[in-house]
Design a protein around this motif. Sequence first.
Motif, mmCIF file in Angstrom:
data_model
loop_
_atom_site.group_PDB
_atom_site.id
_atom_site.type_symbol
_atom_site.label_atom_id
_atom_site.label_comp_id
_atom_site.label_asym_id
_atom_site.label_seq_id
_atom_site.Cartn_x
_atom_site.Cartn_y
_atom_site.Cartn_z
ATOM 1 N N LEU A 101 0.825 -1.136 -7.537
ATOM 2 C CA LEU A 101 1.070 0.205 -7.812
ATOM 3 C C LEU A 101 2.675 0.091 -7.471
ATOM 4 C CD1 LEU A 101 -2.074 0.818 -6.209
ATOM 5 C CD2 LEU A 101 -1.456 2.552 -7.758
ATOM 6 N N TYR A 102 3.530 0.228 -8.719
ATOM 7 C CA TYR A 102 4.830 0.253 -8.353
ATOM 8 C C TYR A 102 5.494 1.308 -9.108
ATOM 9 C CZ TYR A 102 9.499 -1.995 -8.870
ATOM 10 O OH TYR A 102 10.822 -1.843 -8.606
ATOM 11 N N THR A 123 -0.388 -5.106 -4.190
ATOM 12 C CA THR A 123 1.104 -4.644 -3.998
ATOM 13 C C THR A 123 1.100 -3.015 -4.215
ATOM 14 O OG1 THR A 123 1.682 -6.951 -4.862
ATOM 15 C CG2 THR A 123 3.281 -4.992 -4.797
ATOM 16 N N ILE A 124 1.763 -2.455 -3.258
ATOM 17 C CA ILE A 124 2.027 -1.184 -3.319
ATOM 18 C C ILE A 124 3.384 -1.056 -2.816
ATOM 19 C CG2 ILE A 124 1.605 1.249 -2.251
ATOM 20 C CD1 ILE A 124 -1.397 -0.172 -1.528
ATOM 21 N N ARG A 125 4.243 -0.686 -3.791
ATOM 22 C CA ARG A 125 5.684 -0.875 -3.627
ATOM 23 C C ARG A 125 6.516 0.271 -4.317
ATOM 24 N NH1 ARG A 125 7.192 -6.461 -5.296
ATOM 25 N NH2 ARG A 125 6.682 -7.173 -3.041
ATOM 26 N N ASN A 129 7.687 8.779 -3.161
ATOM 27 C CA ASN A 129 6.954 10.007 -2.337
ATOM 28 C C ASN A 129 5.558 9.705 -1.752
ATOM 29 O OD1 ASN A 129 9.029 12.096 -2.872
ATOM 30 N ND2 ASN A 129 8.310 12.024 -5.003
ATOM 31 N N LEU A 130 5.136 8.499 -1.883
ATOM 32 C CA LEU A 130 3.739 8.270 -1.127
ATOM 33 C C LEU A 130 3.856 8.544 0.162
ATOM 34 C CD1 LEU A 130 0.760 6.982 -1.657
ATOM 35 C CD2 LEU A 130 1.916 4.699 -1.456
ATOM 36 N N SER A 150 8.728 -0.460 0.780
ATOM 37 C CA SER A 150 9.662 0.316 0.149
ATOM 38 C C SER A 150 8.971 1.509 -0.243
ATOM 39 C CB SER A 150 10.241 -0.358 -0.904
ATOM 40 O OG SER A 150 10.924 -1.662 -0.635
ATOM 41 N N ASN A 151 7.942 1.997 0.367
ATOM 42 C CA ASN A 151 7.314 3.361 0.228
ATOM 43 C C ASN A 151 8.009 4.098 1.024
ATOM 44 O OD1 ASN A 151 5.430 2.777 -2.016
ATOM 45 N ND2 ASN A 151 4.709 1.240 -0.390
#
Length: 160
Positions: A101-102, A123-125, A129-130, A150-151
Motif C-alpha cells: 500500500l503506497y 509494505t505500508i509506505r 493521511n493514514l 513514512s506514514n
Amino acid sequence: MKSYFTLIILNILFLVSFKSTGQSNIYNGNVYLNNQLQVNQFGNQQYTQVNGSVEIFGQGITSLAPLSSIETISSNLSIQHTSIDSSEGLNSLVTVNDLTLYGNNSLTSLEGFDSLETLNNLTIRSNGNLSSIDGFGLLTTINGNFYIESNTNLASINAF
C-alpha cells in the motif's frame, strides 16, 4: 471455410470444458485496474482466486468494496496512488504473496485483512493521511520484509 468451422468447434469445446471444471470463479493472469469502472467490472465477475498479480493504481479509484469475493491472489497485491479511504472490500483475502500500500493519500485507516494468514512481504509506505492500522487478526507469519514507514500521520497500530 472448413478451418473456420473447426475453429468454432474447438472454441465451443474449450468453453464447455472450462465451464465444466467449476473454475469460472478463477482468473488466470495479471490484473491491472486503473479506474473505478474497471474495479467495479472486475468485481462483478465475483472471482475468488487470481492466479497472478493484482495492480490497483489511479486517483479515480475510491472503493475496493467490489473486490470482496477475492480470497486468493497467487502473486502480489499492489494498491498505489488511489483515492481510497479504507481497505474495505479485502476482508475475504486469505492468501497473497506480497502486499503493498503506497501513496494512497486519502487512506485514513487500514482496517480489515481479517482473513489474511501469511505474507512474504508487507509494505505500508507514504500514505500521508493514514492515522491507524487495525486488523490483520489472523496474520501469523511474514516470511520476508515488513515495512511501515513514512506514514506521517500514523498514530496507532492495533494490529498483528
